[in-house]
Design an enzyme around this catalytic site. Sequence first.
Site, PDB file in Angstrom:
ATOM      1  N   GLU A   8      -6.209  -7.326  -1.189  1.00  0.00           N
ATOM      2  CA  GLU A   8      -6.828  -7.547   0.232  1.00  0.00           C
ATOM      3  C   GLU A   8      -8.327  -7.031   0.129  1.00  0.00           C
ATOM      4  OE1 GLU A   8      -4.847  -5.166   3.053  1.00  0.00           O
ATOM      5  OE2 GLU A   8      -2.840  -5.622   2.173  1.00  0.00           O
ATOM      6  N   GLU A  27       0.896  -1.314   0.018  1.00  0.00           N
ATOM      7  CA  GLU A  27      -0.071   0.146   0.004  1.00  0.00           C
ATOM      8  C   GLU A  27       0.835   1.225   0.077  1.00  0.00           C
ATOM      9  OE1 GLU A  27      -3.984  -1.658   2.230  1.00  0.00           O
ATOM     10  OE2 GLU A  27      -2.587  -0.494   3.216  1.00  0.00           O
TER      11      GLU A  27
END
Length: 671
Positions: free
Chosen positions: A310, A151
């Site tokens: 995710e 991320e």
Amino acid sequence: MSARWPTDGLAFGGDYNPEQWPEAVWHEDVALMREAGVNLVSVGIFSWGELEPEEGVYRFEWLDRVLDLLHENGIGVDLATPSAAPPVWLHLKHPEMLPVDADGLRYTQGSRESWCPSSPVLREHALRIARVLAERYGQHPAVRMWHVSNELACHNGRCYCDVSAAAFRDWLRTRYSDDVDALNAAWGTAFWGQRYASFDQVLPPRRTTTIPNPGQRLDFERFSSDAFVDHLAAEAAVLREVTPHLPVTTNYMVMGEFHQLDYAATTPLVDLVSNDHYLWAADPDGWAELAFSADRVRGLAGGEPWLVMEHSTSAVNWQPRNLAKNPGQLLRNSLQHVARGADGALFFQWRQSRAGAEKYHSGMVPHAGRDSALFRDVVDLGATLGRLAEVRGSVVEKARVALLWDTQAWWASELEAHPTVDVRYLDQARRLHRALLDAAVPVDVLPATTAAQNGLDGYDVVLVPTLYLAPDGLSERLEAVAARGGQVVVTYFSGIVDEHDRVLLGGYPGAFRDLLGVRGEEFAPLAEGAHVTLDDGSVGEVWSERMTVPDATVVASFADGPSAGFPAITRRDVGDGAAWYVATRLDPASTSALLDRVLGAAGVEPLVRDLPAGVEVVRRVGADAAWLFAINHTDADVRVDAPGKDLVAGGERTAGAIVPARGAVVLRQAR
């Protein structure tokens, strides 16, 4: 890309963090993974401190055993480089690598992503550990691909430290060909006496007395995004040098309001586009935001299959009120991603943590363990994805409607001192997407830069919402769409400035003025919560403007409000098509009504007719078959008038399928 896919069927699994647990738990983990049908897990994302507890001292034995155990049980590994969480010893040795906020406050270690993206120290050590991992594990049979960091820019997206300042100046020298006068002209520094005599005088837009220079702010956004793009490129280069046979990915965050990175600049650097997506639990229409985000990811992937790296089985831990998902929602959310191009569904994380900041974030194995409704739902999902294995490698059928978006336009449109704080970049895009979703009309959501460079062949309707800063050449591409018979719709606050946030003079919207045949003279935004009525009965929000129409037909005018009597919706004939302009944010009903007219003019039909709002349908196509996904977010059963074999519940549906309330069907059909 599909030839390098890490699994045979659809990918199913999640982040696996065995270092959080005693080794005895690992054997239970793989047994449960086999029960659930897991075939891919991400390992090592936050493991740097475990792998290298002291500088140059490596402890790989535990990871050796984990990878061997997973391989023995037929589970592939997406192995991460651990730069998202540098070890404590590195922070203590080099505190200068910690990021600094706009107020000059330096953060401390103790969380994740605690590093400046311009730090040469971090870069050196991140590349070193990436090389060590690639050399040790690049040939391990469990390892199917690389997961670069985690991320990127999630928590450290903007750093204002002196290292960043120096890097920003170097970036500016390159951008402006070492000509400080070009920088002054671009930023309009004559205003407020901000002229620079040399690049050495330039700082990041740190906290100041009032509104900072918008050109400087916009360039700092670009520079900061580029710093992470450079980091991704550097790590990926090391991995490809050592292990050219393994694909490389990194997990995007195309969701909600996150826009710290211009992901269009990263897609050339990855072999497989991956995304993390989490619902905002308090939003009753979160499923629609998920659909919009998934369509954006597919656009970034160029229409090729991608991977949801995710999402959550149930509640997250970082919202004010972390609501559990309702029965059936786990399946629906996962199938939404798959319907819109994901060749798998992975989660954070496999086993819910016992300690740490995310211990209340749901996992595939909850605190309650195997004997729980949530784990049974996970097993059911694994079985469903197993029955859908044949979908892998297929693509979402190309739409006839395109919706354009752009991260740099997003940055620029939400700078300070604009006509109203009520214009939020995604609001209009989401409203248009939702109207198409409810109408069962497929749409491809594309980066505007891609459209400007490559054109829009095959699209009969192109929607351009609030594209405040338009890429060069886009207007000509849009004109070509209309000239061949297509319909182009541009909305308010589009085409207003150039790449430096300088207003395009001569009347709004400067970049699209000739295409649309209108000339705006003054913005007239609405008061907070106010609405305006158009003379065709439509209702507008947030925005109005006062414009003349030198070369277009007025479709509707403002009947009241600050722009009463002025045109609100216009249409200009262009070749065999038309270019429309909408000078307000139409409410949902009015948006749908206008789109009905536009779609009708283009001859665009819904994928399935007569579906209620809240039921989404998407079709994926392969060489020999097609798959219609129908996902019902309502509380009532819905009939879908389409035949096929249902791969979720089983059985042939010759006369159409009943999609149960809060349920889903996937129908295999003839190509």
